[in-house]
Design a protein around this motif. Structure first.
Motif, PDB file in Angstrom:
ATOM      1  N   ARG A 159       0.823  -1.161  -0.049  1.00 36.98           N
ATOM      2  CA  ARG A 159       0.109  -0.195  -0.117  1.00 36.98           C
ATOM      3  C   ARG A 159       0.829   1.095   0.065  1.00 36.98           C
ATOM      4  O   ARG A 159       1.958   1.326   0.384  1.00 36.98           O
ATOM      5  N   GLN A 160       0.386   2.257  -0.428  1.00 33.61           N
ATOM      6  CA  GLN A 160       1.216   3.561  -0.481  1.00 33.61           C
ATOM      7  C   GLN A 160       0.467   4.654  -0.220  1.00 33.61           C
ATOM      8  O   GLN A 160      -0.887   4.880  -0.300  1.00 33.61           O
ATOM      9  N   SER A 161       0.791   5.840   0.522  1.00 38.70           N
ATOM     10  CA  SER A 161       0.136   7.131   0.874  1.00 38.70           C
ATOM     11  C   SER A 161       1.226   8.015   0.559  1.00 38.70           C
ATOM     12  O   SER A 161       2.633   7.976   0.540  1.00 38.70           O
ATOM     13  N   ARG A 190       5.463   3.353   1.732  1.00 42.37           N
ATOM     14  CA  ARG A 190       4.996   2.112   1.256  1.00 42.37           C
ATOM     15  C   ARG A 190       4.891   1.313   2.324  1.00 42.37           C
ATOM     16  O   ARG A 190       6.049   1.147   3.049  1.00 42.37           O
ATOM     17  N   ALA A 205       0.157  -5.023   4.431  1.00 39.00           N
ATOM     18  CA  ALA A 205      -1.031  -5.035   4.917  1.00 39.00           C
ATOM     19  C   ALA A 205      -1.238  -4.799   6.463  1.00 39.00           C
ATOM     20  O   ALA A 205      -2.314  -4.396   6.910  1.00 39.00           O
TER      21      ALA A 205
END
Length: 82
Positions: free
Chosen positions: A8-10, A65, A68
């Protein structure tokens, strides 16, 4: 063997002044709390931000990144302007 799930990335923008950075180096703080562009609150270990410290502090658009479980995989400056 099953493939690893995607990371996942933000994205977030961070500004820490030189005075604020001193609190981390003094050991008074160990994590930096930021809000990403989607409104999610992230707690980032100070050690991940150390490479981005300048004499003026830390400033920039970042992409983080993580897996989970929320474990940090990668943190880097983003070329995308937020």
């Amino acid at each position: 063997m099953a493939p690893a799930p995607p990371l996942r990335q933000s994205y977030f923008y961070l500004v820490l002044t030189a005075e604020q950075v001193k609190l981390f180096y003094a050991g008074d703080k160990a994590r930096v709390q930021v809000t990403d562009t989607a409104g999610k609150t992230l707690n980032i270990p100070w050690s991940a931000l150390v490479p981005f410290v300048t004499p003026l502090g830390v400033r920039g658009n970042f992409v983080i990144r993580y897996d989970a479980a929320g474990k940090l995989s990668d943190l880097r400056l983003s070329l995308i302007h937020i």
